[in-house]
Design a protein around this motif. Structure first.
Motif, PDB file in Angstrom:
ATOM      1  N   GLY A 102       0.830  -1.203   0.000  1.00 16.81           N
ATOM      2  CA  GLY A 102       0.000   0.000   0.000  1.00 16.81           C
ATOM      3  C   GLY A 102       0.859   1.245   0.000  1.00 16.81           C
ATOM      4  N   LEU A 103       0.249   2.397   0.263  1.00 16.02           N
ATOM      5  CA  LEU A 103       0.973   3.657   0.222  1.00 16.02           C
ATOM      6  C   LEU A 103       1.971   3.772   1.378  1.00 16.02           C
ATOM      7  CD1 LEU A 103      -1.859   6.162  -0.781  1.00 16.02           C
ATOM      8  CD2 LEU A 103       0.027   5.319  -2.189  1.00 16.02           C
ATOM      9  N   SER A 104       1.651   3.190   2.506  1.00 16.89           N
ATOM     10  CA  SER A 104       2.538   3.280   3.656  1.00 16.89           C
ATOM     11  C   SER A 104       3.732   2.359   3.500  1.00 16.89           C
ATOM     12  CB  SER A 104       1.791   2.925   4.930  1.00 16.89           C
ATOM     13  OG  SER A 104       2.697   2.825   6.014  1.00 16.89           O
ATOM     14  N   ILE A 105       4.902   2.897   3.862  1.00 19.77           N
ATOM     15  CA  ILE A 105       6.112   2.070   3.803  1.00 19.77           C
ATOM     16  C   ILE A 105       6.027   0.929   4.808  1.00 19.77           C
ATOM     17  CG2 ILE A 105       7.451   3.373   5.475  1.00 19.77           C
ATOM     18  CD1 ILE A 105       9.865   3.004   3.573  1.00 19.77           C
ATOM     19  N   ARG A 106       5.167   1.100   5.813  1.00 20.70           N
ATOM     20  CA  ARG A 106       4.993   0.048   6.813  1.00 20.70           C
ATOM     21  C   ARG A 106       4.309  -1.177   6.239  1.00 20.70           C
ATOM     22  NH1 ARG A 106       2.864   3.805  11.905  1.00 20.70           N
ATOM     23  NH2 ARG A 106       4.719   5.127  12.042  1.00 20.70           N
ATOM     24  N   SER A 107       3.750  -1.042   5.063  1.00 17.25           N
ATOM     25  CA  SER A 107       3.089  -2.190   4.420  1.00 17.25           C
ATOM     26  C   SER A 107       4.079  -3.051   3.656  1.00 17.25           C
ATOM     27  CB  SER A 107       1.988  -1.708   3.474  1.00 17.25           C
ATOM     28  OG  SER A 107       2.554  -1.019   2.360  1.00 17.25           O
ATOM     29  N   THR A 108       5.358  -2.733   3.764  1.00 22.45           N
ATOM     30  CA  THR A 108       6.377  -3.502   3.054  1.00 22.45           C
ATOM     31  C   THR A 108       6.638  -4.837   3.749  1.00 22.45           C
ATOM     32  OG1 THR A 108       7.455  -1.478   2.286  1.00 22.45           O
ATOM     33  CG2 THR A 108       8.748  -3.499   2.199  1.00 22.45           C
ATOM     34  N   LYS A 109       6.648  -5.897   2.951  1.00 21.09           N
ATOM     35  CA  LYS A 109       6.962  -7.226   3.451  1.00 21.09           C
ATOM     36  C   LYS A 109       8.024  -7.854   2.569  1.00 21.09           C
ATOM     37  CE  LYS A 109       2.421  -8.180   5.469  1.00 21.09           C
ATOM     38  NZ  LYS A 109       1.253  -9.097   5.490  1.00 21.09           N
ATOM     39  N   ASN A 110       8.733  -8.800   3.136  1.00 16.88           N
ATOM     40  CA  ASN A 110       9.785  -9.499   2.419  1.00 16.88           C
ATOM     41  C   ASN A 110       9.278 -10.852   1.929  1.00 16.88           C
ATOM     42  OD1 ASN A 110      12.470 -11.465   2.677  1.00 16.88           O
ATOM     43  ND2 ASN A 110      12.863  -9.460   1.788  1.00 16.88           N
ATOM     44  N   TYR A 111       9.554 -11.169   0.696  1.00 20.11           N
ATOM     45  CA  TYR A 111       9.079 -12.416   0.087  1.00 20.11           C
ATOM     46  C   TYR A 111      10.233 -13.173  -0.547  1.00 20.11           C
ATOM     47  CZ  TYR A 111       4.414 -10.384   0.482  1.00 20.11           C
ATOM     48  OH  TYR A 111       3.247  -9.825   0.955  1.00 20.11           O
ATOM     49  N   TRP A 112      10.063 -14.500  -0.573  1.00 20.12           N
ATOM     50  CA  TRP A 112      11.030 -15.387  -1.223  1.00 20.12           C
ATOM     51  C   TRP A 112      10.335 -16.224  -2.288  1.00 20.12           C
ATOM     52  CZ3 TRP A 112      16.256 -15.507  -0.262  1.00 20.12           C
ATOM     53  CH2 TRP A 112      16.711 -14.867   0.888  1.00 20.12           C
ATOM     54  N   GLY A 113      11.067 -16.515  -3.347  1.00 15.39           N
ATOM     55  CA  GLY A 113      10.592 -17.479  -4.326  1.00 15.39           C
ATOM     56  C   GLY A 113      10.924 -18.888  -3.873  1.00 15.39           C
ATOM     57  N   GLN A 114      10.527 -19.855  -4.696  1.00 11.67           N
ATOM     58  CA  GLN A 114      10.718 -21.254  -4.329  1.00 11.67           C
ATOM     59  C   GLN A 114      12.104 -21.773  -4.720  1.00 11.67           C
ATOM     60  OE1 GLN A 114       9.276 -20.288  -7.082  1.00 11.67           O
ATOM     61  NE2 GLN A 114      10.175 -21.583  -8.668  1.00 11.67           N
ATOM     62  N   GLY A 115      12.816 -21.022  -5.522  1.00 11.10           N
ATOM     63  CA  GLY A 115      14.173 -21.382  -5.909  1.00 11.10           C
ATOM     64  C   GLY A 115      14.247 -22.096  -7.241  1.00 11.10           C
ATOM     65  N   THR A 116      15.376 -21.953  -7.896  1.00 13.02           N
ATOM     66  CA  THR A 116      15.637 -22.658  -9.144  1.00 13.02           C
ATOM     67  C   THR A 116      17.056 -23.226  -9.082  1.00 13.02           C
ATOM     68  OG1 THR A 116      15.601 -22.485 -11.572  1.00 13.02           O
ATOM     69  CG2 THR A 116      16.420 -20.559 -10.376  1.00 13.02           C
ATOM     70  N   GLN A 117      17.190 -24.472  -9.473  1.00  8.18           N
ATOM     71  CA  GLN A 117      18.466 -25.160  -9.356  1.00  8.18           C
ATOM     72  C   GLN A 117      19.396 -24.787 -10.504  1.00  8.18           C
ATOM     73  OE1 GLN A 117      19.640 -27.513  -6.919  1.00  8.18           O
ATOM     74  NE2 GLN A 117      21.572 -27.199  -8.015  1.00  8.18           N
ATOM     75  N   VAL A 118      20.619 -24.434 -10.146  1.00  9.53           N
ATOM     76  CA  VAL A 118      21.675 -24.205 -11.128  1.00  9.53           C
ATOM     77  C   VAL A 118      22.783 -25.212 -10.848  1.00  9.53           C
ATOM     78  CG1 VAL A 118      23.468 -22.618 -11.906  1.00  9.53           C
ATOM     79  CG2 VAL A 118      21.150 -21.770 -11.457  1.00  9.53           C
TER      80      VAL A 118
END
Length: 122
Positions: A102-118
């Protein structure tokens, strides 16, 4: 619900190249910092490269000169171009992003993907 989906991993010979992609989907206001981490078996997860909303980038020492991170804000996508790959680059590569809902910086969350193998063969 925000999701990060990586693609582009695979098996490559030493000296080869791969391009990883990570698409951020869902309902959100903006993507702030976004980047790539990796984790090899028995090792801790480590930062590979990141890019902020202004386009400034940072790289782990092992990535400098070989890897290039870029983002396409119109596509909500971050890329990791990996050249001159080495067997020690073998790992699961994860996309990570700070996403503001949202507009508030407090609405920031951290997310991770499931990963990809190299996997880099010698």
């Amino acid at each position: 619900q925000v999701q990060l989906v990586e693609s582009g991993g695979g098996l490559v010979q030493a000296g080869g190249s791969l391009r990883l992609s990570c698409v951020v989907s869902g309902s959100f206001f903006s993507i702030n910092n976004i980047g790539w981490h990796r984790q090899a078996p028995g090792n801790q997860r480590e930062l590979v490269a990141g890019v902020n909303s202004g386009g400034s980038t940072n790289y782990a020492d092992f990535a400098k000169g070989r890897f290039t991170i870029s983002r396409d804000n119109a596509k909500n996508t971050v890329y990791l171009q990996m050249n001159s790959l080495k067997p020690e680059d073998t790992a699961v590569y994860y996309c990570n992003a700070d996403v503001r809902s949202g507009l508030s910086i407090r609405s920031t969350k951290n997310y991770w993907g499931q990963g990809t193998q190299v996997t880099v063969s010698s």
